[in-house]
Structures are given as structure tokens and as C-alpha cells.
Design a protein around this motif. Structure first.
Motif, PDB file in Angstrom:
ATOM      1  N   ASP A 396     -11.087 -30.628  12.615  1.00 34.89           N
ATOM      2  CA  ASP A 396     -11.849 -29.432  12.356  1.00 34.89           C
ATOM      3  C   ASP A 396     -12.935 -29.445  11.166  1.00 34.89           C
ATOM      4  N   ALA A 397     -12.490 -30.328  10.134  1.00 37.45           N
ATOM      5  CA  ALA A 397     -13.117 -30.477   9.121  1.00 37.45           C
ATOM      6  C   ALA A 397     -14.513 -31.373   9.542  1.00 37.45           C
ATOM      7  N   TRP A 398     -14.407 -32.182  10.458  1.00 44.45           N
ATOM      8  CA  TRP A 398     -15.416 -32.807  10.808  1.00 44.45           C
ATOM      9  C   TRP A 398     -16.365 -31.687  11.572  1.00 44.45           C
ATOM     10  N   ALA A 399     -15.824 -31.037  12.430  1.00 42.85           N
ATOM     11  CA  ALA A 399     -16.532 -30.136  13.314  1.00 42.85           C
ATOM     12  C   ALA A 399     -17.180 -29.191  12.702  1.00 42.85           C
ATOM     13  N   HIS A 400     -16.500 -28.689  11.637  1.00 44.60           N
ATOM     14  CA  HIS A 400     -17.293 -27.653  10.325  1.00 44.60           C
ATOM     15  C   HIS A 400     -18.465 -28.177   9.857  1.00 44.60           C
ATOM     16  N   GLY A 401     -18.449 -29.512   9.405  1.00 47.61           N
ATOM     17  CA  GLY A 401     -19.552 -29.903   8.646  1.00 47.61           C
ATOM     18  C   GLY A 401     -20.475 -30.909   9.634  1.00 47.61           C
ATOM     19  N   ARG A 402     -20.301 -30.713  11.000  1.00 48.51           N
ATOM     20  CA  ARG A 402     -20.856 -31.692  11.824  1.00 48.51           C
ATOM     21  C   ARG A 402     -22.529 -31.562  11.640  1.00 48.51           C
ATOM     22  N   PHE A 403     -22.923 -30.468  11.324  1.00 50.96           N
ATOM     23  CA  PHE A 403     -24.510 -30.408  11.363  1.00 50.96           C
ATOM     24  C   PHE A 403     -24.915 -30.382   9.831  1.00 50.96           C
ATOM     25  N   ASN A 404     -24.096 -30.881   8.856  1.00 48.05           N
ATOM     26  CA  ASN A 404     -24.520 -30.664   7.305  1.00 48.05           C
ATOM     27  C   ASN A 404     -25.368 -31.857   6.832  1.00 48.05           C
ATOM     28  N   GLY A 405     -25.287 -32.933   7.442  1.00 41.71           N
ATOM     29  CA  GLY A 405     -25.893 -34.178   6.993  1.00 41.71           C
ATOM     30  C   GLY A 405     -27.278 -34.117   6.409  1.00 41.71           C
ATOM     31  N   PRO A 406     -28.204 -33.511   7.076  1.00 42.78           N
ATOM     32  CA  PRO A 406     -29.600 -33.214   6.690  1.00 42.78           C
ATOM     33  C   PRO A 406     -29.465 -32.328   5.161  1.00 42.78           C
ATOM     34  N   TYR A 407     -28.646 -31.393   5.323  1.00 38.77           N
ATOM     35  CA  TYR A 407     -28.790 -30.638   3.923  1.00 38.77           C
ATOM     36  C   TYR A 407     -28.055 -31.195   2.748  1.00 38.77           C
ATOM     37  N   LEU A 408     -27.205 -32.174   3.023  1.00 36.08           N
ATOM     38  CA  LEU A 408     -26.712 -33.054   1.884  1.00 36.08           C
ATOM     39  C   LEU A 408     -27.867 -33.862   1.475  1.00 36.08           C
ATOM     40  N   ARG A 409     -28.526 -34.520   2.314  1.00 38.54           N
ATOM     41  CA  ARG A 409     -29.857 -35.299   1.982  1.00 38.54           C
ATOM     42  C   ARG A 409     -30.486 -34.510   1.004  1.00 38.54           C
ATOM     43  N   ASP A 410     -30.907 -33.324   1.211  1.00 37.60           N
ATOM     44  CA  ASP A 410     -31.835 -32.659   0.236  1.00 37.60           C
ATOM     45  C   ASP A 410     -31.278 -32.396  -1.066  1.00 37.60           C
ATOM     46  N   GLU A 411     -29.904 -32.084  -0.933  1.00 36.55           N
ATOM     47  CA  GLU A 411     -29.138 -31.867  -2.272  1.00 36.55           C
ATOM     48  C   GLU A 411     -29.202 -33.271  -3.162  1.00 36.55           C
ATOM     49  N   LEU A 412     -29.023 -34.400  -2.372  1.00 30.19           N
ATOM     50  CA  LEU A 412     -28.907 -35.686  -3.157  1.00 30.19           C
ATOM     51  C   LEU A 412     -30.489 -35.918  -3.730  1.00 30.19           C
ATOM     52  N   MET A 413     -31.606 -35.628  -2.810  1.00 29.03           N
ATOM     53  CA  MET A 413     -32.995 -35.964  -3.191  1.00 29.03           C
ATOM     54  C   MET A 413     -33.278 -35.323  -4.341  1.00 29.03           C
ATOM     55  N   ASP A 414     -32.724 -33.976  -4.541  1.00 29.47           N
ATOM     56  CA  ASP A 414     -32.996 -33.182  -5.775  1.00 29.47           C
ATOM     57  C   ASP A 414     -32.424 -33.843  -7.083  1.00 29.47           C
ATOM     58  N   ARG A 415     -31.449 -35.049  -6.685  1.00 26.68           N
ATOM     59  CA  ARG A 415     -30.919 -35.532  -7.770  1.00 26.68           C
ATOM     60  C   ARG A 415     -31.388 -36.939  -7.929  1.00 26.68           C
ATOM     61  N   GLY A 416     -32.620 -37.449  -7.416  1.00 27.36           N
ATOM     62  CA  GLY A 416     -32.894 -38.774  -7.546  1.00 27.36           C
ATOM     63  C   GLY A 416     -32.222 -39.750  -6.834  1.00 27.36           C
ATOM     64  N   ILE A 417     -31.597 -39.170  -5.696  1.00 29.13           N
ATOM     65  CA  ILE A 417     -30.900 -40.208  -4.834  1.00 29.13           C
ATOM     66  C   ILE A 417     -31.563 -40.329  -3.485  1.00 29.13           C
ATOM     67  N   MET A 418     -31.393 -41.617  -2.870  1.00 31.05           N
ATOM     68  CA  MET A 418     -32.022 -41.916  -1.545  1.00 31.05           C
ATOM     69  C   MET A 418     -30.929 -41.812  -0.594  1.00 31.05           C
ATOM     70  N   VAL A 419     -31.207 -41.107   0.283  1.00 29.19           N
ATOM     71  CA  VAL A 419     -30.131 -41.059   1.595  1.00 29.19           C
ATOM     72  C   VAL A 419     -30.818 -41.234   2.755  1.00 29.19           C
ATOM     73  N   GLU A 420     -30.415 -42.455   3.566  1.00 31.69           N
ATOM     74  CA  GLU A 420     -31.197 -42.606   4.707  1.00 31.69           C
ATOM     75  C   GLU A 420     -30.044 -43.307   5.804  1.00 31.69           C
ATOM     76  N   THR A 421     -30.394 -42.817   7.081  1.00 29.35           N
ATOM     77  CA  THR A 421     -29.583 -43.344   8.155  1.00 29.35           C
ATOM     78  C   THR A 421     -30.245 -44.126   9.088  1.00 29.35           C
ATOM     79  N   LEU A 422     -29.930 -44.997   9.903  1.00 31.67           N
ATOM     80  CA  LEU A 422     -30.473 -45.750  10.985  1.00 31.67           C
ATOM     81  C   LEU A 422     -29.293 -45.915  11.968  1.00 31.67           C
ATOM     82  N   GLU A 423     -29.704 -46.288  13.332  1.00 29.09           N
ATOM     83  CA  GLU A 423     -28.520 -46.486  14.107  1.00 29.09           C
ATOM     84  C   GLU A 423     -29.030 -47.513  15.124  1.00 29.09           C
TER      85      GLU A 423
END
Lengths: 553, 553
Positions: A396-423
Motif C-alpha cells: 500500500d505504501a508503494w501504491a500510495h506513492g507510485r506517482f510521486n517520483g517526479p515530484y521528489l525530483r523537483d524537491e531535490l533539484m531545489d536543493r542542488g541535487i541531480m536525480v535522473e532515471t533510465l531504463e
């Protein structure tokens, strides 16, 4: 059902120009996760917000008055937008480099206008204007590309428009006997799903970009969703597709299956706006699920988890959602998830002899009796492996946060952090080697920039023959060399994928970012096949220049 | 297991030049079936055997000595055959018009030589010779095409060779973790299956041409087998494919799935020898089944049977083999099948209130416990329909005779009877209309020739969205106008398919016979895409002229 209501609630506001979604909805980084990242990659103490909208640099519109008038004649004056904000909003997709540029104030390449057609015929007519006036056209659905698929690359043309399909947002028809739904391309995920659920059906397609991505975008990019192990990738669910091209219309899909030569439906799917603009897609739908269950198990290692997943899919009992995080991703997930009590969770795993352990999420949906049966069959497979059952809370925790990844990227980018994904994806036989190679390539490349990284990975799509691998990396930005840092890491990972025999992209598509690797993927002669088809439908090359097909723009 | 031994026993003799398989294995027509046909279409009293081999007309080989020497240099002198019998054996496939011509003594168009390469490199080198010398090349696998796919059409070239892949007949490798088998193209169905069963696996692919058809042919034609509802069409099971072309090699399939642009693997599959010669194919395999069960039920009508099949597939419990004969085919099946006591069988159906009824064959294979479970789930669906369970005897009768159709055609052609089949597919919504339209078109066209026909149909491949329809028609030959009679009936049926929205071919492929309908299938612009790809890989057009792609040869 909590999940279902999430799935049919479209966002109320358009996406913010400098990041993901609606900033008011952005979840924060947990204190534990913050502490963990600080320990791994260094302090998160920088303050790097996006520039103010007024400070974004945009060029003057290069569209001639005559061209603008011709476009307005096709779609109506109200549907040609060239105001500053609209142009900035269409100045690219949502990849890390896209956001980086816009956050730094660079939207110089923004489209000269955004044109919103209302029908197939209007799309076709806009393309005629574009050819006549020599204007590049970027088909624009949800604008969620993370591979530069909607970059405003002019390809030698003096002007460029974004062809925003947002007005073409209807469920056109539903064939309940054949379980087929026909959509216009601009309809967003939650709106399409709401239309279907109201009638008792589901598309079952939930990519992380779900809230904003469009049906046309799914089809144009061969999208896969979080439940695609069960419901199938979008390319497996396209029954028919119609496109407008500068050379006329394309329409494929007279039948569920055919032996009438090479699969041209499969050519249109994944054509990323280079072979035409998708104006209608008929997709397979399923009956809306009665129940949805997400549960979790822990396994001792990524290798043991992979063996479990392989057994599930090859035994024909894989769940609809099937997801294995490697050791590092499990650690971060435990830190970030509410209710999971990160340190306690890991301590518990260790106590039970699972070391750091790896988390497996298993999700089922469908009629209650079938879900129960499928779960019981899967349990028999689980019984043959060394797993620790964790119940539904981590699921349920996963399902709850399943669409949040892109938001966390913004949060981190505001703090000088790079977050990137590839597959990528490969066979079961090559999976471990590919996992190791990409991790190593990313870690080494980022260490070379003096920015050691946390590299996370999960498997999220299973096939009898193999699986996907989805990597996330997090590190401090190389100040003043952010784009170079990104490019070096991306290049290293892509070269590692090619060398280890993976596909250059499993579900993000090619766009600009993977274009340099298409010859590795399909060979020079394969590229020549794509180029030849492009030349037939778009002889002057106005459609989405600089994407997908290597070679001249 | 009776069935398995059939499936792994390759024929001991090559196919006879004038018909199907080994005439010594030809089963006869039952007395009851003969009486039935006589009553329906008129007496079966003509005697129309093929001409003697010596009386077959073959032109002189047009191959120059230099060209022949160049070919022999590539493959070895022993592997260039231009004796009369070999050339006649390669003078076409096994369609009704193919056989009609050869039986009447016409092999004038026979290839000038038959070339047997031993490797990918030899195939590539032969193509270079062909381009240099201006020789058309017909890739030749099992030679079982029923749509003119291996017709020796010269397309303006002065000479033509059949490129027979029989020597390339190995299982190259087996990846047991990923359930993937790599084959050379010339390996025949039963040989491939035997190689796999020996190791505990199955391809699960059993088209009616099985005994002689090759793996390369399956892939080149998008073949479907009798168990494809469960095991999937061949196009769903191709993991990777390699081709030699005049412009170089093509290789697609780095991963089970990809988002790397248009599906070029799906372009190679179904390319019918026009875009290259398939020299290697990696296919998905399954674990060899522990059990195989074929059972039967009767339903009151084709419409009720179709509703049952739709329910089975949309409930996710369709058997691996799922086959519904319409009223007329059920009647003929009951007449012809051993042990079914035709008249008694029909009388029994009538007594039970099923009128003439329609036969449904349901076949399962797999692990014993899974088959038992799947059957019990299917029984729940059956319980919701008005069906009469007939047990396994009719299912076994079907399985016993499942590969006999082509033999019966020879038997009937010896007696002045035309037997031909064609197939299509559509959605469930359009299925009844398509069934009626094709039946009517065939009946009318043949009645116009004064040869009233028995028209039979079955459904044999299910999809969530629809199904295949496979038609057989039987009538007396129009003496002296046999080919015109065939062409008129074929044309009428194909036009009816196009107008009713079906695909022009579900699993027989395009070849020469369906080429005139490709523009209906994929549009003029779709045809232009195929032509453009052809021009890239085969600029001089030596590969299989006159097939698949309409337009210039």
C-alpha cells in the motif's frame, strides 16, 4: 477503493513550467531519507530554486504573419497561442536536462506558437500549412517526455510550432463486445480511465507520468505502465491507429491479428511523431477490477528476487504489478515510505536473516474470485523460494506513492541535487550482468565529476524471456557543469547498456536522448529503413526534427 | 501420448511434386463423406489424376554458365541443382492454383536452378551474385505456401533461382533460463519440435502445414498454429531475427520488449522474403506439456458457439486449442471422422434438441495440475452457456486428422473436385456479418460458374477483441476453366472480406494471391512504406518479385 479514486481524478491545474505537476501537491522528502542521502552523497544544503518566470529568456516568435494567419484559419484564432507562458510551457518535456535548462531560465528555443487542432482534418491541414511555410512541427500530448521527445528542435526550419493535442480529448467510441475503446490522442490518463470506469472498464495502463500523459503519447512512445506485466504494454494493446501525415493519412488495424505482411501498425506505434501525428487510437480495454491488492515480500538479494520473478512469470502466475527493488533501492524506499519505519524495517529484515534484503511488490487486480485464485497460485511459487512475507502495508505504501517520483525530483533539484532515471530490458540470462554494468558505469562516471552517487534499480516489467531494469541515480549537482555531468553519466550508462546487450530503452522511448544509440539498437540498415519510411510520409522533414532517427535532421 | 509422437515424427520422404506430402500416407475419403458431397455438389465420378512426371513441361534453364559457376563457387557444386525433378518440385507452393497448373503439366516457369546455401554468409554471398547477374531469388523454406508465396515470378529478370534453405536446419542454441531457442530457418516443424522435446521444451506451433513447413517460413509469413490461441501466433513468439539482404544484414530483437521506435522486428516478421532472407530466428519456447487433452462440446448454432468462445477468451480461460465449426462444417466433420458415426452423431444432436448443432473442440496442454485447473475454470464458463458435452472422442478424432486437410484436397482433385480455403479475422462485433458475407460471395460466385459449392467455416484463433474465420469450399471443377473458376471465387471472397472490414489474411500471408488487396489492407501510403523499405534493402528488386507489395515487380 482508495487506488481507484486516485486513478480517475485528473489534476485540476496544468503542469508547472519548471517541473512536475502542481507544486501544491508536492510531497516532501522524509527526514530519514534526507539524512540517508546526506550521509551517502553529501549535504543537501544548497538552495537552487528555479528562476522567476519573468526571468526566463524566450526568443521572439519567428512565425511570419502569413503563416500565423494560415494556421489560425485552420484551427481558429483562439487556438493559436503565442503568449510567453504558453510558449515556455511547451519549450520541452520533463527530462532532467529539460528542467535544468528551464529552471536556469533558458527557454530560448521555445516554439514560436502553440497550435491546438480540434480534429483529424485540422491536424492534416496544419501539416499542409507547415510544409508550405517550412515550419517544424512538434506533436505535443501530455508533454511528459523524459527523453527529449518534445524538444523544440528546428532541424533547419526557420520556425517551429508545438501541435498541442489537448483539445482532441474524447472517448470516441466503446465496443463492449470486442472490448475496444477508441480515443482521440489528447485525452489524459485519468480522464480516459474515468470515462472507462464509468462504463465498467479499465485501460489498466498506469505509467508514472499517468496524471498528465496522453493516450496519443502512450502510443507514440510504446509506453509501459506499472501494471503492464499483467495488462500488457501499450503496444500490445493497440488494436488500430490513425495518423495524419504530410503525405496523407495512415490507418492500420483492421483485425485483432493479421498475416498481411510486415506489421505497419507496429511501425506507427512508437513513431514518436516522426511518421505522422496520431489522431485516433483504438485500444483494448478490460473489465474494471472488483478488487486491487498490493502485497510485499522480502527476499535475501536481488539475485534471489530475480529468480523468484522469473519463476512467477514462467509459471504463468505473475501478478499484474510485479516489482523488485535492488538492495539500495529497498533501503531508500524504506527510508522514504510512510508507515514503514525505515530503520526498524531494515532491522527487522536483518533480525530475520534477510540481511539488507530486497523488497518485492506484488499487485493483483480483477474479479475477486480470480484475484484470490491467482494469489493462491502465486503463493505456491513463492513457497518454493526463500521469502519473508510482509503483508499489504509496504504494498500500500508503494501504491500510495507510485506517482510521486517526479515530484521528489523537483524537491531535490531545489536543493542542488541531480536525480535522473533510465531504463532498459534484457533476457533473464543477461540480467545480472546488465544490472552490474550499468551501476558501475553510472557510479564511475559520477565519481569522475567528484559527485559520488546513490544508484538504485528495480525490475518492474516481466516477460517470459526477461525483464526490465529501471535505474535511478541521485548525486549532488556539479555546480556550473550540470549539463555536462548529466551527459557524461547518461552516455556512460547508455554505452554500458549497448555493450551488455540490453535495449536502449524499455519504455521511455528514444527522443533526442537515445537517438545516438539507435544504430546500436537496429543497425545502420535498420536506421535506413526508418529514414526511408520518414521520407515517404514527410518528405520535407517538418515532423519532429532531431528525434528518434539518427542522421540529418 | 499419441499426439506427441505424431508431432515429433518428421516425414520420411520429400513432398510429391503434384500434391501434398507422401501419397502413400494419404487417407481416403469416407464413404459417408463421398455420399454427402455427391448429394450436395453432384457426382464425384470424374477421373482427373496429375499428368505423368515425364509429361510436365519445363523450360530450359536460363541461367548462364558464368552465373551458375558463381553460385556453385559460393555454396559448392553439390548444392546447385538444376535437374528436372528438383526444378519441378520448386515450381511453386501448394496452393490450389499451384497444384492445378502442375497437375495439368505446366511447370514452364520453374526456377532455372535450386541453390542450397549452408550458412548466413552463403545466403548473403548468393544474394550478391544474384544482384550482379540480375537473377531473381525466391527464398524457399518448406514450400508449403497456399497463397503463391514461392511462385517463380521473374519480375523482369532473365533468370530465377529458388534459394532452398533445407541445409540450414539446426537448432543453434537453447537458452533455458530465458526460454528461448535459436533456429536456422530451414528446420522443419517436426524436427524442431523433436529437438526441443528431447530437452524438455515445446514450440507449441502446429499449423496444418506442420509436417513440411519450416521455421523460417513460419516467421516470414506470420504463421499461426492450431494451438495459437494458447501458445500465441509465431509473431508473438519471435524474440530475435536475423536476415541477409542485398544491402547487408538486418538483426532485430535485443530484448523481450523495447520502446526504441517503430517495431522493426515486426517488419522483418511477415516480410515474405521481400526484405531479406531470414537466416536465424530466436523463438520463445515453453516447457513440454505433461498432458494434452482434446474434448468437444456441441452448441445450437454458430452464433451461440461464437458467444461461448468470446466468453472463454474474455474471461481469461480460453483453451490452447479452441475451434468452432459452423453448421455446415460440423456436418462434414461428422461424416468424415472415424468413430463419430456421422448420421448417428447428428441424429443424437437433434434428439437432444441441438438441431444440426455446431461442434466446438477445446484442447489443453501443459502441466497436469494446470490443465486440470484451467479445464475446471473453463467449465464454469461453459456452464453459463447452452452446451452439450461430447467428451474426448470427437476431440481425439479432430486431433487425429488435424493435419489431413491437404491430403484430402489431393484425393478430391483426382476426382474433378475443387477444394480451396481462405481465412480472415475481425472483431467479435463484426464476425457474424463477415461470416455471412464471405459465404454468400463464394456461393454466388461458384453458382455463376454452374458449380454449386459446399462452403464450410470454422473459428480457430481467439483474441480478446475478435477471432479468425477459416473458410473451405468444395465444388466440381469447371472443366477447361478451372483457373478462372478459382480466380472468380477467390476474388469474390476477398472483395467481401475487404468490404466487411476483415483482414485479407489472418495466417496464410499475402504472396501473389492477396497482393491485389494490400492497398485495401494498409492504404496506398502503407504500401508506399513497404515499397520504400524494399528499395533500401533490395534496390534492384531481386528478392521474391511479384509478391506482397503491389506495384512494379
Amino acid at each position: 477503493m482508495h487506488q481507484s479514486s486516485t486513478l480517475i481524478t485528473p489534476p485540476t491545474r496544468p503542469m508547472v513550467w519548471h517541473g512536475w505537476g502542481d507544486p501544491a501537491q508536492r510531497p516532501g522528502l522524509s527526514r530519514r531519507a534526507e539524512g540517508y542521502l546526506a550521509a551517502e552523497i553529501g549535504p543537501l544544503d544548497r538552495h537552487t530554486p528555479p528562476v522567476a518566470l519573468d526571468d526566463v529568456r524566450v526568443g521572439d516568435s519567428a512565425l511570419t504573419g502569413a503563416a500565423r494567419a494560415a494556421l489560425a484559419e485552420v484551427v481558429g484564432e483562439a487556438h493559436v497561442a503565442d503568449d510567453r507562458l504558453t510558449r515556455i510551457e511547451h519549450a520541452g518535456g520533463k527530462s532532467y536536462p529539460d528542467l535544468l535548462r528551464r529552471r536556469l531560465g533558458d527557454a530560448v528555443a521555445a516554439p514560436d506558437a502553440v497550435v491546438l487542432p480540434g480534429s483529424h482534418d485540422e491536424v492534416a491541414a496544419v501539416l499542409q500549412v507547415a510544409v508550405r511555410e517550412g515550419i517544424a512541427v512538434v506533436p505535443f500530448g501530455g508533454g511528459t517526455s523524459v527523453v527529449g521527445g518534445v524538444e523544440p528542435e528546428r532541424g533547419g526550419f526557420h520556425a517551429l510550432i508545438a501541435l498541442d493535442l489537448a483539445r482532441m480529448d474524447r472517448l470516441v467510441s466503446l465496443d463492449e463486445d470486442s472490448l475496444l475503446a477508441t480515443f482521440e490522442p489528447g485525452i489524459r490518463g485519468p480522464v480516459a480511465e474515468a470515462e472507462l470506469r464509468r462504463r465498467g472498464y479499465t485501460l489498466g495502463h498506469f505509467p508514472q507520468s499517468y496524471a498528465y500523459a496522453s493516450i496519443g503519447g502512450y502510443v507514440a512512445t510504446r509506453s509501459a505502465g506499472q501494471a503492464s506485466t499483467g495488462h500488457g504494454r501499450i503496444d500490445e494493446n493497440v488494436h488500430a491507429v490513425r495518423l495524419a501525415t504530410p503525405a496523407g493519412d495512415l490507418a492500420f488495424g483492421r483485425s485483432p491479428a493479421t498475416a498481411a505482411g510486415p506489421d505497419l501498425r507496429g511501425v506507427a506505434v512508437g513513431s514518436e511523431g516522426l511518421l505522422g501525428v496520431i489522431t485516433e487510437a483504438t485500444l483494448r480495454v478490460a473489465h474494471a477490477p472488483e478488487v486491487e491488492v498490493h502485497e510485499a515480500v522480502a527476499v535475501r538479494s536481488f539475485a534471489e528476487g530475480s529468480a523468484l520473478l522469473r519463476d512467477l512469470i514462467q509459471s504463468g502466475v505473475a501478478p499484474d504489478v510485479c516489482r523488485l527493488s535492488d538492495e539500495d533501492e529497498t533501503r531508500v524506499f524504506a527510508q522514504q515510505s510512510e508507515g514503514l519505519k525505515g530503520r526498524a524495517f531494515r532491522g527487522w529484515l536483518r533480525l530475520r536473516g534477510y540481511g539488507d534484503g530486497c523488497l518485492v511488490i506484488l499487485g493483483w487486480d480483477g474479479p475477486a474470485d480470480r484475484v484470490a485464485l491467482r494469489r493462491s497460485l502465486a503463493r505456491r511459487v513463492l513457497a518454493g523460494h526463500d521469502v519473508l512475507r510482509l503483508g499489504t502495508r509496504p504494498g500500500d505504501a508503494w501504491a500510495h506513492g507510485r506517482f510521486n517520483g517526479p515530484y521528489l525530483r523537483d524537491e531535490l533539484m531545489d536543493r542542488g541535487i541531480m536525480v535522473e532515471t533510465l531504463e532498459t530490458a534484457t533476457t533473464w540470462t543477461r540480467q545480472a550482468e546488465l544490472h552490474a554494468a550499468v551501476r558501475r558505469a553510472l557510479s564511475d562516471a559520477l565519481a569522475d565529476h567528484g559527485t559520488p552517487a546513490v544508484v538504485l534499480c528495480h525490475v518492474s516489467h516481466l516477460y517470459e524471456a526477461g525483464c526490465s531494469l529501471y535505474f535511478t541515480w541521485i548525486c549532488r549537482q556539479a555546480v556550473g557543469a550540470e549539463l555536462e555531468q548529466w551527459r557524461d553519466a547518461k552516455t556512460a550508462a547508455c554505452r554500458a547498456i549497448v555493450e551488455a546487450g540490453g535495449t536502449i530503452t524499455h519504455h521511455h522511448a528514444v527522443g533526442t536522448d537515445h537517438r545516438p544509440y539507435m544504430a546500436d539498437e537496429v543497425g545502420d540498415l535498420g536506421v535506413a529503413l526508418l529514414r526511408a519510411m520518414k521520407d515517404v510520409v514527410d518528405p520535407t522533414g517538418v515532423l519532429n526534427p532531431g528525434k528518434l532517427i539518427p542522421g540529418p535532421p
